[in-house]
Write an enzyme that holds these catalytic residues in place. Structure first.
Site, PDB file in Angstrom:
ATOM      1  CB  THR A   1      -0.921   0.026   1.247  1.00 30.30           C
ATOM      2  OG1 THR A   1      -0.081  -0.152   2.408  1.00 30.30           O
ATOM      3  CG2 THR A   1      -1.948  -1.078   1.194  1.00 30.30           C
TER       4      THR A   1
ATOM      5  CG  ASP B   1       4.838   7.251  -2.291  1.00 26.39           C
ATOM      6  OD1 ASP B   1       3.612   7.470  -2.423  1.00 26.39           O
ATOM      7  OD2 ASP B   1       5.748   8.033  -2.618  1.00 26.39           O
TER       8      ASP B   1
ATOM      9  CB  ALA C   1       3.693  -0.780  -3.991  1.00 26.34           C
TER      10      ALA C   1
ATOM     11  CG  ASP D   1      21.810   1.906  -7.081  1.00 26.02           C
ATOM     12  OD1 ASP D   1      21.173   2.710  -7.802  1.00 26.02           O
ATOM     13  OD2 ASP D   1      22.800   2.239  -6.420  1.00 26.02           O
ATOM     14  CG  HIS D   2      16.055   4.024  -8.700  1.00 26.47           C
ATOM     15  ND1 HIS D   2      16.539   4.517  -7.517  1.00 26.47           N
ATOM     16  CD2 HIS D   2      15.740   5.103  -9.455  1.00 26.47           C
ATOM     17  CE1 HIS D   2      16.490   5.841  -7.554  1.00 26.47           C
ATOM     18  NE2 HIS D   2      16.028   6.226  -8.715  1.00 26.47           N
TER      19      HIS D   2
ATOM     20  CD  GLU E   1      16.569  14.202  -5.850  1.00 23.51           C
ATOM     21  OE1 GLU E   1      15.356  13.944  -5.954  1.00 23.51           O
ATOM     22  OE2 GLU E   1      17.279  13.766  -4.948  1.00 23.51           O
TER      23      GLU E   1
ATOM     24  CG  HIS F   1      21.390   6.288  -6.442  1.00 21.03           C
ATOM     25  ND1 HIS F   1      20.925   4.993  -6.452  1.00 21.03           N
ATOM     26  CD2 HIS F   1      20.458   7.008  -5.771  1.00 21.03           C
ATOM     27  CE1 HIS F   1      19.747   4.947  -5.817  1.00 21.03           C
ATOM     28  NE2 HIS F   1      19.456   6.155  -5.395  1.00 21.03           N
TER      29      HIS F   1
HETATM   30  C1  BG6 Z   1      16.387   7.793  -4.147  1.00 19.34           C
HETATM   31  C2  BG6 Z   1      16.581   8.728  -2.997  1.00 19.34           C
HETATM   32  O1  BG6 Z   1      17.194   6.662  -4.000  1.00 19.34           O
HETATM   33  O2  BG6 Z   1      16.726   8.454  -5.358  1.00 19.34           O
HETATM   34  C3  BG6 Z   1      15.749   9.983  -3.195  1.00 19.34           C
HETATM   35  O3  BG6 Z   1      16.200   8.098  -1.794  1.00 19.34           O
HETATM   36  C4  BG6 Z   1      16.036  10.614  -4.532  1.00 19.34           C
HETATM   37  O4  BG6 Z   1      15.996  10.918  -2.149  1.00 19.34           O
HETATM   38  C5  BG6 Z   1      15.930   9.587  -5.656  1.00 19.34           C
HETATM   39  O5  BG6 Z   1      15.084  11.628  -4.744  1.00 19.34           O
HETATM   40  C6  BG6 Z   1      16.382  10.157  -6.973  1.00 19.34           C
HETATM   41  O6  BG6 Z   1      16.057   9.261  -7.995  1.00 19.34           O
HETATM   42  P1  BG6 Z   1      15.786   9.743  -9.478  1.00 19.34           P
HETATM   43  O7  BG6 Z   1      15.557   8.492 -10.257  1.00 19.34           O
HETATM   44  O8  BG6 Z   1      14.590  10.652  -9.443  1.00 19.34           O
HETATM   45  O9  BG6 Z   1      17.014  10.487  -9.899  1.00 19.34           O
END
Ligand code: BG6
Length: 490
Positions: A14, A16, A18, A177-178, A216, A240
């Site tokens: 439930t 964010d 997801a 690690d997206h 950001e 990252h």
């Molecule tokens: C996340 C952080 O891992 O990466 C966030 O916890 C950050 O604080 C985000 O905003 C940034 O990801 P992206 O894909 O928007 O650059």
């Protein structure tokens, strides 16, 4: 497409993450046929919900993220809900029964993915219960997908690792690690290793410095509680930023397998010069945003954000100089910087090449630019090569030109795109774009030394940059003392 029958249990269904990323990504996979009829998802979270209510939330989330969702009803019918108590074996027993039934109903061959998309304090508890209560007892594969933060420092990461390793082997653990799912981050290797013109120059003889910026516009929003205990170093650098550096600096792997690529990345992290004690202020600077203006709107400073201490010492910006002590990189600084509430949302890598040995086109009013290779990670995706060419109709005058390549897959940032790739990789059992424990441990041991110094010295100049700017002055000075400057990112 190959068929990958899977039962996925999403803990924190439930939440964010997801809603914003996982459900839309799964839908995309379904739409593309990468997810066949042989899949089912159990949403697991505390609050009581019926399957119907849960399915409705799936539909809402997909509709918010995706324009065309013709097969949404069919897709949502694969979702089930379990209201769960993470510490109670009885609750796991219900979950197990549900999982076994769905396994049979959808012919899932006993394949299970456990996705932990929730508060990290429960990761260990859940892993233990999954094992003890028999949920990991399956005929097929079992995999654990785990979101960051992976611990708070090396100690807690080790503890967490120990807990999850009781139920899953390293091979079964997929640490997200997206950034590794981003198209252009994955492109770093291809640009480097599929071209004859870069790799020969990719070393300290020809590269003067490398700059990695991830800025950001957003502030901490609702995440003040988490962020106060994290700060930009833990939130962005430990994972990252260091992952991008590892991909930029690694040796060509002998083949493109998970193990070979990882072992090259690990070597980079091992070669990273450790910065400790008094040296920290020479190599790293921190910032915290004060009030400012973004897009014509006044925004508050970090210390005024919800759940943030009015005297907070937490950094919302970090810039640092990394040195990689190996043959290839000795003497080449890798500058990194990242922060919240900056001027632009942008992730870029700039490789600055050394000056040519002799400048035949020297003119004081028009100094020759160095060659730059810019890798645009987001929001635009592409590469730009900055060269010098002849100025039209003028003899002996050089002028800068750009060769541009825009990746046509243009997705912008915050699309489910990277999760789509990572989820599919996990279903296929490809862990290349996930972080191995060795990488996590080395990254923490690097950042821990910096955190240690920062946590023990109050930064009197906080806040030291206004929201909507490119960060504090000390970040510019960090490069100036080496004779460099941050190349503009726009
Ligand atoms: C996340 C952080 O891992 O990466 C966030 O916890 C950050 O604080 C985000 O905003 C940034 O990801 P992206 O894909 O928007 O650059």
């Amino acid at each position: 497409h190959e068929n990958h029958p899977t039962l996925m249990m999403i803990f924190g269904a439930t939440g964010d993450l997801a809603k914003r990323k996982l459900f839309p990504s799964l839908y995309k996979l379904f739409e593309k046929g990468k997810l066949t009829d042989q899949f089912a998802v159990i949403g697991v979270a505390r609050r009581p919900l019926t399957n119907e209510e849960f399915q409705q939330s799936i539909k809402d989330s997909v509709k918010t993220a995706i324009e065309k969702e013709d097969r949404i009803e069919e897709f949502a019918s694969h979702f089930y809900y379990h209201s769960h108590d993470v510490t109670d074996s009885a609750s796991y027993a219900v979950l197990k029964k549900m999982a076994n039934d769905l396994d049979e109903q959808y012919h899932l061959h006993g394949n299970r993915i456990f996705y932990l998309a929730m508060a990290p304090e429960f990761f260990g508890t859940i892993a233990l219960h999954l094992k003890e209560d028999g949920l990991t007892d399956v005929k097929g594969y079992k995999r654990l997908v785990i979101e960051k933060p992976f611990g708070h420092d090396l100690e807690s990461a080790k503890e967490l690792n120990k807990q999850i390793r009781t139920a899953f082997s390293e091979k079964e653990i997929y640490r997200i690690d997206h950034y590794l799912g981003k198209e252009m981050v994955q492109n770093i290797e291809v640009i480097r290793f599929a071209n004859a013109i870069f790799e020969p120059l990719w070393n300290n003889r020809y590269i003067s410095n490398i700059q990695v910026t991830s800025s950001e516009i957003l502030g901490v929003e609702e995440r003040g509680r988490y962020y106060e205990n994290s700060g930009a170093l833990r939130d962005m650098v430990q994972n990252h930023m260091l992952q991008m550096v590892a991909l930029l600096a690694m040796e060509p792997p002998i083949r493109l397998t998970t193990e070979e690529i990882r072992s090259e990345k690990v070597k980079v992290l091992r070669a990273l010069r450790s910065i400790d004690g008094e040296d920290v202020k020479e190599f790293f600077v921190r910032g915290q945003y004060g009030a400012g203006t973004i897009d014509g709107h006044d925004v508050p400073g970090y210390r005024e954000e919800p759940m943030v201490d009015a005297h907070s010492n937490t950094e919302t910006f970090v810039a640092g100089k990394l040195l990689i002590d190996n043959f290839r990189w000795a003497g080449v600084p890798f500058y990194i910087r990242t922060g919240k509430r900056m001027e632009a949302k942008s992730t870029k890598i700039i490789i600055q090449f050394k000056d040519i040995p002799m400048n035949l086109y020297y003119r004081p009013e028009e100094p020759l630019n160095p060659n730059l290779l810019v890798i645009h990670i987001q929001p635009e995706e592409g590469i730009t090569l900055h060269l010098n060419a002849k100025k039209a109709r003028q003899n002996e005058v050089a002028t800068p030109i750009k060769l541009n390549y825009a990746n046509k897959g243009m997705n912008g940032y915050n699309t489910p795109e990277s999760y789509e790739k990572l989820l599919y990789d996990c279903m296929r059992g490809d862990a290349t774009n996930f972080t191995h424990w060795d990488e996590v441990a080395l990254s923490w041991s690097f950042t821990d030394k910096i955190s240690h110094v920062w946590e023990n010295t109050v930064e009197e100049h906080f806040p030291n940059y206004a929201a909507g700017t490119m960060g504090p002055k000390c970040a510019d000075e960090l490069l100036e003392k080496d004779g460099f400057f941050w190349w503009p990112i726009s």
